[in-house]
Enzyme design. Structure first.
Site, short mmCIF file in Angstrom:
data_model
loop_
_atom_site.label_atom_id
_atom_site.label_comp_id
_atom_site.label_asym_id
_atom_site.label_seq_id
_atom_site.Cartn_x
_atom_site.Cartn_y
_atom_site.Cartn_z
N CYS B 104 -21.53 40.57 26.35
CA CYS B 104 -20.34 41.29 26.83
C CYS B 104 -20.51 41.61 28.32
CB CYS B 104 -20.15 42.60 26.07
SG CYS B 104 -20.05 42.44 24.30
N CYS B 107 -19.48 39.22 31.43
CA CYS B 107 -18.11 39.23 31.96
C CYS B 107 -17.69 40.63 32.41
CB CYS B 107 -17.11 38.74 30.93
SG CYS B 107 -17.26 37.00 30.50
N HIS B 108 -18.01 41.62 31.57
CA HIS B 108 -17.43 42.95 31.77
C HIS B 108 -18.34 43.89 32.56
CE1 HIS B 108 -14.07 42.05 29.13
NE2 HIS B 108 -14.90 41.63 28.20
N CYS B 141 -12.84 38.16 22.24
CA CYS B 141 -13.87 37.87 23.23
C CYS B 141 -15.02 37.11 22.58
CB CYS B 141 -14.42 39.17 23.83
SG CYS B 141 -13.72 39.58 25.43
N CYS B 204 2.57 59.37 4.60
CA CYS B 204 1.64 60.01 5.54
C CYS B 204 2.16 61.41 5.86
CB CYS B 204 1.54 59.22 6.83
SG CYS B 204 1.11 57.49 6.63
N CYS B 207 1.58 64.76 3.61
CA CYS B 207 0.38 65.56 3.83
C CYS B 207 0.25 66.00 5.28
CB CYS B 207 -0.87 64.75 3.45
SG CYS B 207 -1.05 64.49 1.69
N HIS B 208 0.34 65.06 6.21
CA HIS B 208 -0.11 65.33 7.57
C HIS B 208 0.96 65.90 8.49
CE1 HIS B 208 -3.98 63.67 6.60
NE2 HIS B 208 -3.40 62.58 6.12
N ARG B 245 -9.82 54.43 7.28
CA ARG B 245 -9.26 55.72 6.85
C ARG B 245 -7.84 55.52 6.32
NH1 ARG B 245 -10.82 58.48 3.85
NH2 ARG B 245 -8.82 58.94 3.14
N CYS B 249 -6.57 56.48 2.60
CA CYS B 249 -5.46 57.41 2.37
C CYS B 249 -4.43 56.78 1.44
CB CYS B 249 -4.80 57.78 3.70
SG CYS B 249 -5.28 59.39 4.33
#
Lengths: 108, 288
Positions: B104, B107-108, B141, B204, B207-208, B245, B249
């Site tokens: 990585c 290049c970066h 990449c 979603c 609950c949230h 996650r 959920c």
């Protein structure tokens, strides 16, 4: 094991006659020896079984770790600071491998 | 005996009924401030973005919904277990992999420079007009430039790399683009957010948005912000990705969930990220 990597944090400045908080963490899988792989074979136990700290040539911490200790064991403790600067940490792994780190205290 | 059993049954039925509407036992912490290593102040409360149109009075990082002990883990990089993943990601950053013989870093360069602010704008529409998450950029990449194999979504290696990239944006405001070319993705993500899934018929928002601060059984509901991902989840004992996650959920609503890395989750990721506009990027966070 290649992924064993100790990390240590000493206080930025230490003072003789005072307690200093030391934090240590070693990255380690802590394989309990109770798990089985997909073929049903027991995965052998591979844990850090002992951890010690020496300060000024004196053993100030010597602890036994067991299979129930989580991965990447984190140990935090206080030591009384005297004249010496050198603190030596040692992790003992099942199978005999030993990992040692030495750190210098800086006095403020 | 029979009456006793019946009473108990009725009592537990009553408990079930109030599970969602029950008293708020622990709202977000009223005044905790997230200061990492005593230096970096991360914004964990903010005015809601205009597009939320008053759906919530204030937005809160998930950090404010966790216990004192969990919150303190994130304030100290030494105690934050996610930093182990960051370190592993850093090692991988400098490791040559693949047929092209590149790392990585080739290049970066220094990630602290080149990756600064990257996580804050993810997910983002790429040059071809596709919506990509950080993971997609990493894997592109790998396959195109390094000629290495793509990493599996939510694998340790990929989460570590995303964690290392995310840390470079820590403390920078969430800055996802939701208009222009991103708008159709964002709209679909928003639809998904308000769509009820599963046998429990929960969206979603159920609950949230409508019940954050309450407990759903033993779980203390946050606003479901994703500014702290990848997150070290104590329950799983490892870093997890946003899509992991999401999948959990939706599975918990007793639905057939979507795959990690699916288009649906990228769009949802964009919308949920936009609900956190105003907060700072926390990655890498520690949650329960």
């Amino acid at each position: 094991m290649s992924d064993v990597k100790p990390r240590i944090r000493l206080p930025r400045t230490a003072k003789a006659g005072q307690a200093a908080e030391i934090k240590t963490l070693v990255s380690h899988v802590m394989e309990t020896g109770l798990r089985k792989d997909s073929d049903g074979n027991t995965i052998p136990r591979m844990i850090i079984n002992r951890f010690t700290c020496e300060y000024g040539g004196e053993m100030v911490l010597d602890m036994a770790l067991e299979g129930a200790v989580s991965a990447n064991p984190y140990v935090e403790f206080d030591i009384m600071i005297g004249e010496a600067t050198e603190v030596v940490f040692t992790w003992y792994e099942d199978g005999g491998a030993v990992y040692t780190e030495t750190k210098e205290l800086s006095f403020g | 005996m029979k009456t006793f059993t019946l009473n108990k049954l009725m009592a537990s039925a009553a408990v079930c009924m109030v599970a969602l509407s029950g008293a708020a036992s622990a709202d977000p912490h009223p005044d905790a401030e997230l200061i990492i290593e005593g230096e970096l102040n991360v914004k964990v409360r903010a005015e809601p973005a205009a597009h939320l149109d008053g759906a919530v009075p204030e937005i809160y990082s998930g950090w404010l919904f966790r216990t004192d002990e969990t919150r303190s883990l994130q304030m100290d990089d030494f105690e934050n277990p996610a930093m182990l993943g960051v370190e592993a990601g850093q090692d991988a950053w400098n490791t040559v992999e693949g047929a092209a013989g590149k790392s990585c870093a080739d290049c970066h360069g220094d990630a602290a420079e080149s990756m600064k602010g990257v996580r804050a704008v993810m997910p983002k529409v790429n040059d071809n007009g596709d919506l990509w998450s950080t993971e997609d950029y990493v894997n592109n990449c790998r396959t195109e430039r390094m000629e290495a194999d793509a990493l599996k979504w939510n694998s340790g290696d990929l989460n570590n790399m995303v964690a290392y990239i995310s840390v470079q944006s820590r403390g920078m405001p969430v800055a996802v683009q939701i208009d222009g070319e991103a708008e159709p993705f964002w709209e679909r993500g928003k639809d998904m957010y308000y769509t009820r899934f599963g046998q429990l018929e929960l969206s979603c928002a159920s609950c949230h948005e409508e019940n954050y601060g309450m407990n759903i059984r033993a779980d203390h509901l946050s606003q479901g912000q994703i500014n702290g991902f990848p997150t070290y989840r104590l329950k799983q004992g490892k870093l997890i990705s946003t899509h992991n996650r999401f999948r959990g959920c939706i599975r918990d609503t007793r639905a057939e969930s979507f795959a990690m890395g699916s288009q649906e989750f990228r769009e949802l990721e964009l919308y949920v990220a936009s609900r956190g506009l105003g907060l700072d990027t926390e990655g890498v966070a520690v949650r329960n």
